[in-house]
Scaffold this motif. Structure first.
Motif, short mmCIF file in Angstrom:
data_model
loop_
_atom_site.label_atom_id
_atom_site.label_comp_id
_atom_site.label_asym_id
_atom_site.label_seq_id
_atom_site.Cartn_x
_atom_site.Cartn_y
_atom_site.Cartn_z
N TRP A 5 0.83 -1.20 0.00
CA TRP A 5 0.00 0.00 0.00
C TRP A 5 0.87 1.26 0.00
O TRP A 5 0.59 2.21 -0.74
CB TRP A 5 -0.93 0.02 1.22
CG TRP A 5 -2.22 -0.68 1.01
CD1 TRP A 5 -2.63 -1.85 1.55
CD2 TRP A 5 -3.29 -0.22 0.20
NE1 TRP A 5 -3.87 -2.18 1.13
CE2 TRP A 5 -4.32 -1.20 0.30
CE3 TRP A 5 -3.49 0.89 -0.62
CZ2 TRP A 5 -5.51 -1.09 -0.38
CZ3 TRP A 5 -4.71 1.01 -1.28
CH2 TRP A 5 -5.69 0.02 -1.16
N TYR A 6 1.88 1.25 0.83
CA TYR A 6 2.76 2.42 0.94
C TYR A 6 3.43 2.73 -0.40
O TYR A 6 3.42 3.88 -0.88
CB TYR A 6 3.81 2.15 2.02
CG TYR A 6 4.86 3.23 2.15
CD1 TYR A 6 4.57 4.42 2.82
CD2 TYR A 6 6.13 3.05 1.61
CE1 TYR A 6 5.52 5.40 2.95
CE2 TYR A 6 7.09 4.03 1.74
CZ TYR A 6 6.78 5.20 2.41
OH TYR A 6 7.72 6.19 2.53
N ILE A 7 3.95 1.68 -1.04
CA ILE A 7 4.66 1.89 -2.31
C ILE A 7 3.69 2.37 -3.39
O ILE A 7 3.96 3.32 -4.15
CB ILE A 7 5.36 0.58 -2.74
CG1 ILE A 7 6.49 0.25 -1.75
CG2 ILE A 7 5.91 0.69 -4.15
CD1 ILE A 7 7.08 -1.13 -1.92
N VAL A 8 2.54 1.72 -3.49
CA VAL A 8 1.56 2.07 -4.51
C VAL A 8 1.07 3.51 -4.33
O VAL A 8 0.97 4.29 -5.30
CB VAL A 8 0.39 1.06 -4.49
CG1 VAL A 8 -0.77 1.57 -5.35
CG2 VAL A 8 0.86 -0.29 -4.98
N LEU A 9 0.79 3.86 -3.09
CA LEU A 9 0.30 5.22 -2.84
C LEU A 9 1.35 6.28 -3.16
O LEU A 9 1.03 7.35 -3.72
CB LEU A 9 -0.13 5.35 -1.37
CG LEU A 9 -1.46 4.69 -1.03
CD1 LEU A 9 -1.76 4.81 0.46
CD2 LEU A 9 -2.61 5.32 -1.83
N VAL A 10 2.60 5.97 -2.86
CA VAL A 10 3.68 6.92 -3.18
C VAL A 10 3.76 7.11 -4.70
O VAL A 10 3.84 8.24 -5.21
CB VAL A 10 5.02 6.42 -2.59
CG1 VAL A 10 6.18 7.21 -3.18
CG2 VAL A 10 5.01 6.55 -1.09
N VAL A 11 3.72 5.98 -5.44
CA VAL A 11 3.84 6.06 -6.90
C VAL A 11 2.63 6.80 -7.49
O VAL A 11 2.76 7.66 -8.39
CB VAL A 11 3.97 4.63 -7.50
CG1 VAL A 11 3.90 4.68 -9.02
CG2 VAL A 11 5.28 4.01 -7.05
N VAL A 12 1.44 6.46 -7.00
CA VAL A 12 0.22 7.09 -7.51
C VAL A 12 0.22 8.59 -7.24
O VAL A 12 -0.09 9.43 -8.14
CB VAL A 12 -1.03 6.42 -6.90
CG1 VAL A 12 -2.29 7.24 -7.16
CG2 VAL A 12 -1.18 5.03 -7.45
N LEU A 13 0.57 8.98 -6.02
CA LEU A 13 0.61 10.40 -5.69
C LEU A 13 1.64 11.15 -6.52
O LEU A 13 1.39 12.28 -7.00
CB LEU A 13 0.89 10.58 -4.19
CG LEU A 13 -0.28 10.26 -3.26
CD1 LEU A 13 0.16 10.34 -1.80
CD2 LEU A 13 -1.44 11.23 -3.53
N ALA A 14 2.78 10.48 -6.73
CA ALA A 14 3.83 11.13 -7.55
C ALA A 14 3.34 11.32 -8.98
O ALA A 14 3.53 12.40 -9.59
CB ALA A 14 5.10 10.27 -7.52
N ALA A 15 2.69 10.27 -9.53
CA ALA A 15 2.19 10.36 -10.90
C ALA A 15 1.08 11.41 -11.01
O ALA A 15 1.04 12.20 -11.98
CB ALA A 15 1.68 9.00 -11.36
N LEU A 16 0.18 11.43 -10.02
CA LEU A 16 -0.88 12.43 -10.02
C LEU A 16 -0.31 13.85 -9.95
O LEU A 16 -0.74 14.76 -10.69
CB LEU A 16 -1.83 12.21 -8.84
CG LEU A 16 -2.85 11.07 -8.99
CD1 LEU A 16 -3.63 10.88 -7.69
CD2 LEU A 16 -3.81 11.36 -10.13
N LEU A 17 0.67 14.02 -9.08
CA LEU A 17 1.28 15.34 -8.93
C LEU A 17 1.96 15.79 -10.22
O LEU A 17 1.77 16.92 -10.70
CB LEU A 17 2.27 15.32 -7.78
CG LEU A 17 2.93 16.65 -7.40
CD1 LEU A 17 1.85 17.60 -6.89
CD2 LEU A 17 4.01 16.46 -6.36
N LEU A 18 2.69 14.84 -10.81
CA LEU A 18 3.39 15.16 -12.05
C LEU A 18 2.39 15.46 -13.18
O LEU A 18 2.58 16.38 -14.00
CB LEU A 18 4.31 13.99 -12.43
CG LEU A 18 5.27 14.20 -13.59
CD1 LEU A 18 6.23 15.36 -13.26
CD2 LEU A 18 6.06 12.95 -13.89
#
Lengths: 67, 391
Positions: A5-18
């Motif tokens: 969950w931690y890894i997926v959320l970090v990647v998703v938030l980074a992609a959303l932000l970008l």
């Protein structure tokens, strides 16, 4: 599972932000939605699929009693 | 004849003593043997000295008692000491005390330097007075048979040759002994009888001493086979022997291991008892009832969970496909930078949502559904089993 969950959320938030940043930069630098839509419609026939769904598929389901 | 006999006894004495002193370092043993050899050299009457010394065994005991425990050779293979000598060793003092006692009893005489023999050019030697009467008695016969004596002396071994080197009187005695031995069988027989008697006396003394000193000698832990090994140094000394202290060490180690094992065994026993005390037993009717109820409930729950699972899967697949299409369009279909950036941003957002939905699908399958099944099984185990005392 928590680590997943931690890894997926970090990647998703980074992609959303970008992605948000990219959209913002595009609109700031003079992007036009009509022009983008026309380009995508030419490539993927979006209007054709939309009219087919709204004018034929949904009335067919409604006639069948699904909706 | 007498000189030869005493010389042989001296050699035997020294040889047997050398065998008995194998517990000593080589240099110490040589020192002790040299001192005894000098004592024999100084003896006016070697038989008297042999009677004074009694037996090699007794002398070995005397040396052993005086030999320091630190000096004692613990391993037969050890040839030399690994420490510095600190003054005169005790065993040397013990042998010196014997020498002094022999001097006091006039069994031995102080050694006179050879230069002083010139003072006695007339042939009178201080040691002469102490010579055996038998040797003097046969001197006249020796003079008569000097020539055959020289022939007989030639094949005699080195021991006799050493005696020849002493002085003229001794030479005469030795030669006369040889002559008498070759010429007169009767005297040879007499001497042989005397030799046997002396030997028997020495053996009796040795046997008498043996009982007395056996216990003492056992301290040195040098068995007869080890003495035999000394006679054959090539094989015996090449093989490494196990030191005695290994056996001494073995027992405490085993004891320690035994002590260390005991506490280990005790907790194991307690654990077994604990396991035996907490035996789980199923309550069969309740278990059957739980299975009847739990299986439909679990199936319904799984189906309910499968709907969002499949929905998340479909949405994730659609999002990933849409994001990939947008990404490919952003790279190839647009010519303006602003349009590219907007389409690229939209593709990243769609892909992020698709990744999140895909992870939700995985979580539903691996976490929610599997957790539901495991929870139902554990609940059944908790409800339908009870811990009863072991039979």
């Amino acid at each position: 599972m928590k680590r997943g969950w931690y890894i997926v959320l970090v990647v998703v938030l980074a992609a959303l932000l970008l992605g948000v940043v990219c959209v913002g930069v595009g609109f700031i630098t003079g992007a036009d939605t009509a022009r983008i839509y026309s380009v995508l419609d030419d490539k993927y026939s979006i209007t054709l699929y939309y009219e087919y769904i709204t004018q034929q598929l949904i009335p067919a389901f409604e006639a069948a009693g699904v909706f | 004849m007498q000189s030869e006999v005493t010389e042989i006894n001296k050699q035997k004495f020294l040889a047997e003593l050398g065998k008995l002193l194998t517990f000593m370092y080589d240099e110490d043993r040589q020192t002790a043997l040299n001192m005894y050899s000098e004592m024999f050299d100084m003896a006016g009457d070697e038989q008297a000295l042999l009677q004074f010394l009694s037996s090699p065994t007794r002398q070995a005991v005397i040396i052993a008692r005086a030999y320091n425990a630190r000096e004692r050779k613990l391993q037969v293979n050890t040839e030399s000491k690994d420490y510095e000598d600190e003054g005169t060793p005790d065993f040397v003092r013990a042998i010196s005390a014997l020498e002094d006692e022999a001097l006091e009893r006039e069994i031995t005489f102080p050694k006179v330097p050879e230069e002083q023999f010139s003072l006695f050019e007339d042939g009178v030697h201080p040691v002469e007075d102490a010579l055996d009467a038998k040797a003097e008695a046969v001197t006249d016969e020796a003079e008569e048979s000097a020539a055959p004596a020289e022939q007989a002396a030639a094949p005699v071994d080195v021991q006799v040759a050493e005696v020849v080197e002493l002085d003229d009187e001794d030479d005469a005695a030795t030669v006369s002994a040889e002559t008498a031995e070759t010429a007169d069988n009767t005297e040879t027989a007499v001497v042989a009888v005397e030799t046997e008697e002396e030997k028997a006396a020495t053996d009796d003394a040795t046997l008498a001493d043996a009982d007395e000193v056996d216990a003492f000698l056992s301290d040195f832990s040098i068995a007869g086979d080890e003495l035999a090994q000394k006679d054959e140094p090539t094989e015996a000394e090449s093989e490494p022997e196990k030191p005695d202290n290994v056996k001494v060490e073995a027992a405490p180690v085993n004891k320690r291991e035994r002590i260390a094992d005991e506490p280990r065994k005790a907790p194991a026993k307690q654990e077994v008892q604990t396991v035996e005390l907490t035996e789980r037993k199923a309550i069969i009717p309740l278990l059957v009832l739980y299975v009847i109820i739990a299986i439909p409930v679990a199936a319904v729950c799984v189906v309910v969970l499968l709907i969002p699972t499949l929905l998340s899967l479909l949405m994730s697949v659609g999002a990933v496909v849409l994001g990939c299409m947008a990404l490919s369009s952003a790279v190839g279909a647009f010519t303006m930078f602003a349009d590219v950036m907007v389409v690229l941003g939209a593709a990243l957002v769609i892909l992020a949502i698709g990744l999140l939905l895909l992870w939700i699908f995985v979580w539903f399958v691996g976490g929610a559904i599997a957790g539901l099944i495991n929870g139902i099984i554990k609940l059944g185990g908790k409800w339908c089993y009870k811990e009863v005392p072991a039979v």
